[in-house]
Design a protein around this motif. Structure first.
Motif, PDB file in Angstrom:
ATOM      1  N   GLU A  68       0.237  -5.816 -51.594  1.00 45.11           N
ATOM      2  CA  GLU A  68      -0.752  -4.738 -51.548  1.00 45.11           C
ATOM      3  C   GLU A  68      -0.764  -4.070 -50.173  1.00 45.11           C
ATOM      4  O   GLU A  68      -0.838  -2.838 -50.073  1.00 45.11           O
ATOM      5  N   GLN A  69      -0.663  -4.877 -49.129  1.00 43.70           N
ATOM      6  CA  GLN A  69      -0.606  -4.311 -47.787  1.00 43.70           C
ATOM      7  C   GLN A  69       0.641  -3.449 -47.599  1.00 43.70           C
ATOM      8  O   GLN A  69       0.596  -2.383 -46.985  1.00 43.70           O
ATOM      9  N   GLU A  70       1.779  -3.930 -48.138  1.00 42.73           N
ATOM     10  CA  GLU A  70       3.021  -3.154 -48.035  1.00 42.73           C
ATOM     11  C   GLU A  70       2.903  -1.828 -48.788  1.00 42.73           C
ATOM     12  O   GLU A  70       3.357  -0.784 -48.308  1.00 42.73           O
ATOM     13  N   ILE A  71       2.281  -1.905 -49.984  1.00 48.02           N
ATOM     14  CA  ILE A  71       2.089  -0.677 -50.771  1.00 48.02           C
ATOM     15  C   ILE A  71       1.200   0.310 -50.014  1.00 48.02           C
ATOM     16  O   ILE A  71       1.474   1.515 -49.976  1.00 48.02           O
ATOM     17  N   ASP A  72       0.141  -0.196 -49.399  1.00 49.67           N
ATOM     18  CA  ASP A  72      -0.740   0.679 -48.621  1.00 49.67           C
ATOM     19  C   ASP A  72       0.029   1.342 -47.473  1.00 49.67           C
ATOM     20  O   ASP A  72      -0.128   2.549 -47.211  1.00 49.67           O
ATOM     21  N   ALA A  73       0.894   0.557 -46.810  1.00 48.48           N
ATOM     22  CA  ALA A  73       1.672   1.110 -45.689  1.00 48.48           C
ATOM     23  C   ALA A  73       2.647   2.171 -46.183  1.00 48.48           C
ATOM     24  O   ALA A  73       2.783   3.258 -45.580  1.00 48.48           O
ATOM     25  N   ARG A  74       3.342   1.865 -47.307  1.00 50.03           N
ATOM     26  CA  ARG A  74       4.290   2.840 -47.835  1.00 50.03           C
ATOM     27  C   ARG A  74       3.570   4.076 -48.344  1.00 50.03           C
ATOM     28  O   ARG A  74       4.091   5.191 -48.241  1.00 50.03           O
ATOM     29  N   THR A  75       2.386   3.898 -48.897  1.00 48.64           N
ATOM     30  CA  THR A  75       1.610   5.049 -49.366  1.00 48.64           C
ATOM     31  C   THR A  75       1.233   5.952 -48.209  1.00 48.64           C
ATOM     32  O   THR A  75       1.310   7.181 -48.299  1.00 48.64           O
ATOM     33  N   ARG A  76       0.809   5.334 -47.083  1.00 45.01           N
ATOM     34  CA  ARG A  76       0.478   6.132 -45.905  1.00 45.01           C
ATOM     35  C   ARG A  76       1.713   6.874 -45.378  1.00 45.01           C
ATOM     36  O   ARG A  76       1.638   8.044 -44.991  1.00 45.01           O
ATOM     37  N   ASP A  77       2.884   6.158 -45.384  1.00 43.84           N
ATOM     38  CA  ASP A  77       4.118   6.829 -44.956  1.00 43.84           C
ATOM     39  C   ASP A  77       4.446   8.009 -45.864  1.00 43.84           C
ATOM     40  O   ASP A  77       4.856   9.084 -45.406  1.00 43.84           O
ATOM     41  N   LEU A  78       4.285   7.806 -47.195  1.00 42.54           N
ATOM     42  CA  LEU A  78       4.569   8.875 -48.152  1.00 42.54           C
ATOM     43  C   LEU A  78       3.616  10.047 -47.969  1.00 42.54           C
ATOM     44  O   LEU A  78       4.032  11.215 -48.039  1.00 42.54           O
ATOM     45  N   GLU A  79       2.356   9.740 -47.721  1.00 42.96           N
ATOM     46  CA  GLU A  79       1.388  10.809 -47.503  1.00 42.96           C
ATOM     47  C   GLU A  79       1.744  11.627 -46.258  1.00 42.96           C
ATOM     48  O   GLU A  79       1.634  12.853 -46.242  1.00 42.96           O
ATOM     49  N   ARG A  80       2.164  10.916 -45.196  1.00 38.35           N
ATOM     50  CA  ARG A  80       2.575  11.628 -43.974  1.00 38.35           C
ATOM     51  C   ARG A  80       3.821  12.484 -44.243  1.00 38.35           C
ATOM     52  O   ARG A  80       3.931  13.619 -43.768  1.00 38.35           O
ATOM     53  N   ALA A  81       4.786  11.913 -45.034  1.00 35.94           N
ATOM     54  CA  ALA A  81       5.994  12.680 -45.353  1.00 35.94           C
ATOM     55  C   ALA A  81       5.663  13.912 -46.205  1.00 35.94           C
ATOM     56  O   ALA A  81       6.223  14.995 -45.997  1.00 35.94           O
ATOM     57  N   MET A  82       4.743  13.730 -47.167  1.00 37.04           N
ATOM     58  CA  MET A  82       4.343  14.866 -48.004  1.00 37.04           C
ATOM     59  C   MET A  82       3.651  15.937 -47.180  1.00 37.04           C
ATOM     60  O   MET A  82       3.877  17.137 -47.371  1.00 37.04           O
ATOM     61  N   ALA A  83       2.800  15.503 -46.259  1.00 37.63           N
ATOM     62  CA  ALA A  83       2.135  16.481 -45.391  1.00 37.63           C
ATOM     63  C   ALA A  83       3.154  17.219 -44.523  1.00 37.63           C
ATOM     64  O   ALA A  83       3.076  18.440 -44.336  1.00 37.63           O
ATOM     65  N   ASP A  84       4.146  16.455 -44.016  1.00 35.59           N
ATOM     66  CA  ASP A  84       5.182  17.072 -43.188  1.00 35.59           C
ATOM     67  C   ASP A  84       6.021  18.044 -44.027  1.00 35.59           C
ATOM     68  O   ASP A  84       6.361  19.146 -43.577  1.00 35.59           O
ATOM     69  N   LEU A  85       6.362  17.617 -45.267  1.00 29.90           N
ATOM     70  CA  LEU A  85       7.133  18.495 -46.159  1.00 29.90           C
ATOM     71  C   LEU A  85       6.349  19.757 -46.500  1.00 29.90           C
ATOM     72  O   LEU A  85       6.906  20.858 -46.546  1.00 29.90           O
ATOM     73  N   SER A  86       5.050  19.589 -46.746  1.00 30.04           N
ATOM     74  CA  SER A  86       4.213  20.752 -47.037  1.00 30.04           C
ATOM     75  C   SER A  86       4.199  21.727 -45.869  1.00 30.04           C
ATOM     76  O   SER A  86       4.270  22.951 -46.046  1.00 30.04           O
ATOM     77  N   GLU A  87       4.138  21.173 -44.654  1.00 28.28           N
ATOM     78  CA  GLU A  87       4.167  22.030 -43.461  1.00 28.28           C
ATOM     79  C   GLU A  87       5.513  22.739 -43.336  1.00 28.28           C
ATOM     80  O   GLU A  87       5.570  23.940 -43.022  1.00 28.28           O
ATOM     81  N   ARG A  88       6.611  21.989 -43.616  1.00 36.11           N
ATOM     82  CA  ARG A  88       7.941  22.613 -43.555  1.00 36.11           C
ATOM     83  C   ARG A  88       8.074  23.700 -44.621  1.00 36.11           C
ATOM     84  O   ARG A  88       8.658  24.759 -44.364  1.00 36.11           O
TER      85      ARG A  88
END
Length: 442
Positions: A49-69
């Motif tokens: 669950e902790q790993e999933i939370d970490a990967r989810t946060r990474d994905l959210e940051r990547a999505m935000a970065d992609l949205s900005e790009r």
């Protein structure tokens, strides 16, 4: 309930008790193992669950970065599209001012070449004509590419008589072929195809011009070959040919085959052909053998005749122009003088010259002219369309008219089509003018 009987001997009893003890211990061990396994599973689930939370946060940051790009790309794309539209608007606006003096110069040169000149003057005139030809060709190429790259380009498809197109091309390119001592032939045809007449002519012009440029000896032959419901417009030459590796490259801008200096030009003709064919849905093919010539083919949809065996395009017998009155509406003094020289001295017509609609109405007199030749851009917010409408209304007759313009604007083409007025792009040649006037007055 007792597991040990009283009748058993002490040793027997001890043995039974030992076995019972072993079974109990085994059960306790299994329970401990199960308890440990469950704890491990719980710990693993928490870690997962902790790993999933970490990967989810990474994905959210990547999505935000992609949205900005994506937002930055959208802004850049919008800026590029606006720059392209600005370029098109600039070229459209500048084309009139650029082509106006070229048109006047071409007509003056045409008039000059028909006068008595000594050999030196004749050479200078021919060199000037060649220089203007090169500038005109480059201007047309740049403007054509700009139009074909525009997403808002409009085509006006209609039946096009290939035989009539061939006759116009023969008049236009016969002197060029003769200068190189080449045989230029056009196979007679009655085929009528569906295309945009202006762009189909530009396609054919570029193919014929390209064939003449790259043919040093021999001939260039243009014809139409029917295949089912299609017609292949073919241009054959006996030129230098195209290597296999270059047959795709030749359709790119500024690409030329052969040694530098073999043929003039900027290498834009085939790029225009490719763009126009792609926009119109006309497949293009090329076959070539180095040293033995090339053939370009453009596939065109055939126009079928109606129940009476007729099509919309009808050939008309040319009529004489001598003595015909043409009312010219043109605001540029050089163009007015050039029209006057060509129309009067070379075509034998009677020109009446006016600078705008009001002057044209005053110049017309009681008898309507045989033909109106109007430039689109006039002074003081006046234009050729307004002049043609006013002149026709004044005499109550739909006088034949021709619109001349340097602007490649679809709204001008639509407006001319609405009042049945042919639209001709500048600069116009004397031969083209003569043939057009003859066809209109037939």
């Amino acid at each position: 309930m007792s597991f040990v009987r009283d009748s058993d001997s002490p040793d027997r009893q001890v043995e039974k008790l030992a076995r019972i003890s072993d079974v109990l211990i085994e059960r306790i061990d299994r329970m401990e193992e199960m308890r440990g396994s469950a704890w491990s599973m719980f710990q693993a689930a928490v870690a997962l669950e902790q790993e999933i939370d970490a990967r989810t946060r990474d994905l959210e940051r990547a999505m935000a970065d992609l949205s900005e790009r994506n937002r930055e790309l959208a802004i850049a794309r919008a800026a590029a599209e606006e720059a392209n539209r600005s370029k098109t608007r600039f070229l459209r606006a500048a084309s009139h001012d650029l082509l106006q003096p070229l048109s006047a110069a071409r007509l003056f040169l045409t008039a000059l070449r028909d006068t008595s000149l000594d050999p030196f003057q004749q050479e200078i005139t021919e060199r000037l004509a060649g220089a203007f030809e090169s500038v005109e060709e480059l201007m047309h190429a740049v403007l054509d590419i700009s139009r074909l790259d525009s997403q808002r380009i409009e085509f006006h498809r209609k039946p096009v008589n290939l035989g009539e197109l061939f006759r116009r091309l023969a008049i236009e390119y016969a002197p060029v072929a003769e200068a190189k001592e080449l045989a230029l032939g056009f196979v007679p045809t009655s085929a009528v195809v569906d295309s945009d007449p202006i762009f189909l002519r530009r396609i054919a012009q570029n193919l014929v011009s390209n064939a003449i440029k790259y043919t040093e000896t021999g001939k260039v032959l243009v014809g139409a070959r029917r295949r089912g419901d299609r017609v292949w417009l073919e241009v054959h030459d006996t030129g230098i040919g195209i290597p296999v590796g270059d047959r795709n490259r030749i359709f790119d801008e500024f690409q030329r085959v052969g040694r530098e200096g073999v043929a003039p030009g900027m290498g834009l003709g085939l790029s225009i052909v490719r763009r126009a064919c792609a926009k119109l849905g006309h497949p293009i093919a090329v076959e070539s053998e180095p040293g033995h010539g090339t053939v370009f083919r453009v596939s065109l949809p055939l126009v079928e005749p109606d129940e009476d065996g007729h099509v919309e395009v009808v050939n008309k017998t040319p009529v004489a122009l001598r003595g015909r009155v043409v009312l010219v509406v043109e605001n540029d003094p050089n163009m007015r003088r050039a029209y006057e020289l060509v129309l009067r001295d070379q075509l034998g017509m009677v020109p009446r010259i006016a600078g705008g609609t009001a002057e044209a109405l005053a110049t017309m007199g009681e008898e309507p002219p045989d033909l109106i030749l109007a430039d689109y851009n006039l002074d003081n917010d006046d234009n050729g369309l307004a002049a043609i409408r006013a002149l026709r209304a004044a005499v109550g007759v739909s006088v034949p008219a021709v619109m001349i313009t340097a602007q490649r604007a679809p709204e001008i083409a639509r407006a001319c089509a609405e009042i049945a007025v042919p639209l001709v792009e500048k600069p116009i040649r004397r031969e083209e003018m003569q043939m057009l006037f003859q066809r209109i007055l037939s």
